[in-house]
Design an enzyme around this catalytic site. Structure first.
Site, PDB file in Angstrom:
ATOM      1  N   ASP A 178       0.855  -1.182   0.000  1.00 13.44           N
ATOM      2  CA  ASP A 178       0.000   0.000   0.000  1.00 13.44           C
ATOM      3  C   ASP A 178       0.892   1.234   0.000  1.00 13.44           C
ATOM      4  O   ASP A 178       1.328   1.691   1.058  1.00 13.44           O
ATOM      5  CB  ASP A 178      -0.923   0.010   1.223  1.00 13.44           C
ATOM      6  CG  ASP A 178      -1.993   1.093   1.134  1.00 13.44           C
ATOM      7  OD1 ASP A 178      -1.735   2.124   0.488  1.00 13.44           O
ATOM      8  OD2 ASP A 178      -3.080   0.906   1.707  1.00 13.44           O
ATOM      9  N   ARG A 240     -12.879  -3.422  -6.901  1.00  9.30           N
ATOM     10  CA  ARG A 240     -13.492  -2.904  -8.120  1.00  9.30           C
ATOM     11  C   ARG A 240     -12.989  -3.741  -9.296  1.00  9.30           C
ATOM     12  O   ARG A 240     -11.802  -4.068  -9.388  1.00  9.30           O
ATOM     13  CB  ARG A 240     -13.145  -1.431  -8.339  1.00  9.30           C
ATOM     14  CG  ARG A 240     -13.972  -0.463  -7.490  1.00  9.30           C
ATOM     15  CD  ARG A 240     -15.420  -0.432  -7.944  1.00  9.30           C
ATOM     16  NE  ARG A 240     -16.208   0.574  -7.276  1.00  9.30           N
ATOM     17  CZ  ARG A 240     -16.955   0.352  -6.193  1.00  9.30           C
ATOM     18  NH1 ARG A 240     -16.965  -0.844  -5.640  1.00  9.30           N
ATOM     19  NH2 ARG A 240     -17.685   1.328  -5.672  1.00  9.30           N
ATOM     20  N   GLU A 269     -20.386  -4.152 -15.230  1.00 13.12           N
ATOM     21  CA  GLU A 269     -21.441  -4.761 -14.423  1.00 13.12           C
ATOM     22  C   GLU A 269     -22.804  -4.223 -14.840  1.00 13.12           C
ATOM     23  O   GLU A 269     -22.946  -3.011 -15.043  1.00 13.12           O
ATOM     24  CB  GLU A 269     -21.181  -4.486 -12.940  1.00 13.12           C
ATOM     25  CG  GLU A 269     -19.895  -5.131 -12.458  1.00 13.12           C
ATOM     26  CD  GLU A 269     -19.616  -4.879 -10.989  1.00 13.12           C
ATOM     27  OE1 GLU A 269     -20.513  -4.368 -10.289  1.00 13.12           O
ATOM     28  OE2 GLU A 269     -18.514  -5.206 -10.540  1.00 13.12           O
ATOM     29  N   HIS A 297     -21.167  -8.821  -7.358  1.00 16.24           N
ATOM     30  CA  HIS A 297     -20.914  -7.597  -6.595  1.00 16.24           C
ATOM     31  C   HIS A 297     -21.768  -7.600  -5.319  1.00 16.24           C
ATOM     32  O   HIS A 297     -22.512  -6.666  -5.029  1.00 16.24           O
ATOM     33  CB  HIS A 297     -21.220  -6.351  -7.429  1.00 16.24           C
ATOM     34  CG  HIS A 297     -20.530  -5.114  -6.917  1.00 16.24           C
ATOM     35  ND1 HIS A 297     -20.082  -4.122  -7.750  1.00 16.24           N
ATOM     36  CD2 HIS A 297     -20.201  -4.719  -5.665  1.00 16.24           C
ATOM     37  CE1 HIS A 297     -19.539  -3.144  -7.029  1.00 16.24           C
ATOM     38  NE2 HIS A 297     -19.605  -3.498  -5.756  1.00 16.24           N
TER      39      HIS A 297
END
Length: 336
Positions: A178, A240, A269, A297
Site C-alpha cells: 500500500d 473494483r 457490471e 458484486h
C-alpha cells in the site's frame, strides 16, 4: 433540506430514511441495471445535496446542474463514480460512506478463498453434476493448507485490515502493499510491508485486492503483475472490477501461474459473461473447472450492512448541512 437520491436502488420508497430524518425531503430517481436514472433539470436546480446510490453508474447530470447543492455523496465505499474534480471545482465537498460493510466484504473475501482452497464450492458442484462419481476428496483441485501460507493484500485500508485479521486467524502470514499508507502500520500490526506490487506477487500464495479504483489502480493487476506472480497463485477481488485486467487474468490462468480466482466484481457490471474467461467458466472448460468463482458484486451485502449504508449516507449530508460537520470527504485536494 432537499436531497436528490440519484440512481436509487431499493425497492421501497425510503421509509427507513424518512423515519430517522423527518426534516429532510427526499427525491428518488430510480435507475436500472444498465442505465443511470434520468434527472429532471428543474429538480436538479432545487436540491441542497446529491447522493449517488449506484455502484456502477455516475449521476446523469454534471455538478454544474445543481446550483444550490452544497455536498455530494457516494452511497458506498468506492468513489470512482462520483465526479470528485467536478464538485471540487465548485468548492463543494464530495464524500463517501467507508464504514458500513467492512466486515461483510472481509468475510466475503475470506469466503471466496476458502471456497477455492478448501473445495467447498468444487465438492458440491461435482456431486450435483456427477452423483456418486463425484464423491471423492480429489475432485477439488485447489485444496491446500493455510497455516504458514502467505496472504498478500493490495491496499490496507479498513477492509484490507479487516481481511488481514481474518487471514492471520488461519495462521497465514500477512504481507501487504500500500504505497499510500503512512509508515509504521506494519510494525503495529505485525504484518509485513513490501514496497512493490511485484514483490507482493512473487511471494504471495493468495492475493486479495482492497484498493480503491483510480487511474493509478486501473488494471493494476495486469500482465506485468501476473508475470511476477509466484506460480500457483489464488487471486481474490472484492474491490473494483477494472483493477484486474480480465484478459491478463485469463492468460495467467491458462498458463497456470494463477490457478484459481474469486471475483465479486468485474470490469463491466452486470458482468460481461461473454468475455472469454467467463465463457470458459460458464461452459466448464476443463482448464478452468472448479478454479473460478464469480459473485454478483455482493460482498458488501447483508440486511444489517444495507441498513447502515442507507442511514449513514443521509447522516453524512445531514451532519454537513445542519451542523457544518464534514465527514469522509474524498476530494479535499480540490477544495480551497
Amino acid at each position: 433540506m432537499k436531497i436528490l437520491c440519484a440512481n436509487w436502488q431499493a425497492a421501497d420508497e425510503a421509509e427507513l430514511e424518512r423515519e430517522h430524518y423527518p426534516d429532510i425531503e427526499l427525491i428518488l430517481a430510480r435507475s436500472t441495471n444498465d442505465k443511470a436514472a434520468s434527472l429532471d433539470p428543474a429538480v436538479c436546480e432545487t436540491v441542497d445535496a446529491v447522493i449517488n446510490y449506484s455502484p456502477t453508474h455516475n449521476v446523469a447530470a454534471a455538478p454544474t446542474a445543481f446550483p444550490k447543492a452544497r455536498i455530494a455523496v457516494r452511497s458506498g465505499v468506492g468513489f470512482d463514480n462520483i465526479d470528485t474534480a467536478g464538485w471540487g471545482a465548485r468548492g463543494i465537498p464530495a464524500c463517501n460512506v467507508p464504514d458500513y460493510g467492512t466486515t461483510e466484504v472481509a468475510d466475503h473475501a475470506i469466503g471466496l478463498m476458502l471456497a477455492l482452497t478448501r473445495g467447498t464450492s468444487a465438492y458440491g458442484t461435482e456431486l450435483a453434476g456427477h452423483g456418486t462419481e463425484g464423491w471423492h476428496f480429489s475432485k477439488a483441485p485447489l485444496v491446500r493448507r493455510h497455516k504458514g501460507a502467505i496472504f498478500g493484500i493490495v491496499g490496507l485500508g479498513r477492509i484490507g485490515l479487516a481481511t488481514a485479521r481474518r487471514a492471520a486467524a488461519f495462521d497465514m502470514k500477512v504481507v501487504f502493499y500500500d504505497p499510500h499508507l503512512l509508515s509504521g502500520v506494519d510494525l503495529s500490526t505485525g504484518y509485513e510491508r513490501v514496497h512493490s506490487l511485484a514483490e507482493l506477487m512473487a511471494r504471495a500464495d493468495v492475493v486479495s485486492v482492497h484498493t480503491p479504483l483510480s487511474e493509478e489502480t486501473r488494471k493494476l493487476l495486469g500482465a506485468a503483475a501476473f508475470t511476477a506472480a509466484k506460480p500457483g497463485l489464488v487471486l481474490i477481488n472484492t474491490a473494483r472490477g477494472p483493477i484486474v485486467d480480465l484478459d491478463a487474468l485469463e492468460a495467467a490462468m491458462r498458463k497456470g501461474t494463477v490457478i484459481g480466482a474469486g471475483l465479486d466484481v468485474l470490469q463491466n457490471e452486470p458482468g460481461d459473461l461473454d468475455h472469454p474467461l467467463l465463457a470458459a467458466w460458464r461452459t466448464r472448460e476443463p482448464w478452468i473447472a472448479n478454479r473460478l468463482i464469480v459473485t454478483p458484486h455482493a460482498a458488501f451485502y447483508s440486511p444489517a450492512s444495507m441498513r447502515d449504508l442507507r442511514l449513514k449516507s443521509i447522516e453524512v449530508v445531514h451532519a454537513y448541512l445542519a451542523e457544518g460537520r464534514l465527514t469522509n470527504c474524498v476530494n479535499s485536494e480540490y477544495l480551497k
